[in-house]
Design a protein around this motif. Structure first.
Motif, PDB file in Angstrom:
ATOM      1  N   ASP A   1     -81.805  15.319  -3.611  1.00 48.47           N
ATOM      2  CA  ASP A   1     -80.344  15.273  -3.706  1.00 48.47           C
ATOM      3  C   ASP A   1     -79.650  16.527  -3.168  1.00 48.47           C
ATOM      4  O   ASP A   1     -78.414  16.582  -3.147  1.00 48.47           O
ATOM      5  CB  ASP A   1     -79.922  15.065  -5.166  1.00 48.47           C
TER       6      ASP A   1
ATOM      7  N   TRP B   1     -75.744  21.828  -5.914  1.00 48.11           N
ATOM      8  CA  TRP B   1     -76.274  20.682  -6.669  1.00 48.11           C
ATOM      9  C   TRP B   1     -75.969  20.833  -8.159  1.00 48.11           C
ATOM     10  O   TRP B   1     -75.550  19.878  -8.825  1.00 48.11           O
ATOM     11  CB  TRP B   1     -77.782  20.572  -6.451  1.00 48.11           C
TER      12      TRP B   1
ATOM     13  N   ASN C   1     -73.717  18.250 -10.433  1.00 46.61           N
ATOM     14  CA  ASN C   1     -74.527  17.390 -11.304  1.00 46.61           C
ATOM     15  C   ASN C   1     -74.641  17.977 -12.706  1.00 46.61           C
ATOM     16  O   ASN C   1     -75.737  18.325 -13.153  1.00 46.61           O
ATOM     17  CB  ASN C   1     -75.918  17.195 -10.699  1.00 46.61           C
TER      18      ASN C   1
ATOM     19  N   ARG D   1     -77.727  17.678 -15.657  1.00 46.25           N
ATOM     20  CA  ARG D   1     -79.033  17.288 -15.150  1.00 46.25           C
ATOM     21  C   ARG D   1     -80.064  18.401 -15.248  1.00 46.25           C
ATOM     22  O   ARG D   1     -81.264  18.171 -15.077  1.00 46.25           O
ATOM     23  CB  ARG D   1     -78.931  16.813 -13.692  1.00 46.25           C
TER      24      ARG D   1
END
Length: 297
Positions: free
Chosen positions: A147, A164, A168, A171
């Motif tokens: 990702d 990221w 996110n 996560r």
């Protein structure tokens, strides 16, 4: 031991070298042979390396627990028998190393840093992630690597990890108290203030964390020597170079305010660097020029 409790130690390397020998030696003390994902030499860049690592992790059982660290500038300093328990305390699929600095090679660095969640640890310094060490389920780590926003074209893994992480939430958890990973990032010259050895383990004096790994990003070998000198066992040393001593002094000046104020290094280091290494020398040169002009006049 169940499948989900299987620990794998993984690193990336482009070639054999003294730092990799030291990394292997630190794991060999505990009978561990790491998985080394060979990138080929010359090093193909961080983006290509992350893809290779992701492919390696995708081939592993998804529930296996993987501990990834850099290889050339990382050492294992504590018996990993309790590492799994330390990881599970976070109650997260992924736990990432933390540091005082913020790496962002995209537009809007300051704005991006302000979007970062404030550290929840016992010190205010370790707010931002460090991509040189993380632990988690192989499947979750492979998904994270898949990702990353490779389309940015920025060949900086830490920038892409920060992006990221911001995009996110929830996560991954950050190791703010250095319970698993410690780093010298933005803290050169503070080794003896921030760490002590209790006879068996290295302890961070601000957080109480007893890290399993120590990471020396952009390794300053003088800083490494100071840390390794505290340990009650020997690991291979890399000879200190003249540039290590010079950079050590510069980093010490830049990083000390963050230590005094118990704040992240960014943006303090940039401000101190601007004042100490640009504006102050320029002011001195300008002042000397003015004095010389008046003396001639």
């Amino acid at each position: 031991m169940s499948r989900g409790e299987l620990l794998r130690f993984v690193t990336l390397a482009s070639h054999e070298g003294a730092g990799l020998v030291r990394y292997r030696a630190s794991l060999a003390r505990f009978g561990i042979t790491p998985d080394i994902v060979w990138t080929g030499k010359p090093y193909p860049g961080h983006l290509a390396a992350m893809r290779l690592l992701g492919a390696h992790l995708s081939a592993l059982p998804a529930e296996d627990i993987v501990v990834f660290t850099d290889g050339f500038d990382v050492v294992l300093i504590r018996d990993p028998a309790e590492l799994l328990a330390a990881y599970r305390v976070f109650d997260a699929d992924i736990v990432l190393s933390a540091e005082p600095g913020f790496t962002w090679k995209l537009p809007g660095r300051f704005a991006a840093s302000r979007r970062y969640p404030k550290g929840e640890g016992r010190s205010g310094m370790y707010r931002y992630l460090n991509s040189g060490g993380y632990v988690g389920k192989a499947g979750a780590l492979a998904a994270m690597l898949a990702d990353l926003d490779y389309a940015t074209g920025v060949d900086c893994d830490q920038t892409l990890f920060n992006k990221w992480f911001l995009e996110n939430p929830g996560r991954a958890a950050l190791d703010h108290d250095l319970e698993i990973f410690a780093s010298s990032a933005c803290q050169s010259g503070l080794e003896r203030k921030l760490y002590r050895c209790d006879g068996a383990q290295l302890v961070n004096t601000r957080t109480g964390g007893r890290p399993f790994f120590f990471h020396f990003p952009a390794e300053n070998r003088l800083c490494t020597k100071h840390v390794l000198d505290m340990l009650p066992f020997e690991l291979p040393r890399l000879p200190v170079r003249p540039r290590d001593r010079w950079k050590y002094v510069l980093n010490l000046i830049e990083g000390r305010p963050a230590y005094w104020l118990d704040r992240p290094a960014y943006p303090l280091e940039d401000i101190v660097g601007l004042l100490a290494f640009r504006l102050l020398p320029a002011s001195i040169v300008a002042g000397l020029g003015i004095l010389a002009w008046h003396a001639i006049a």
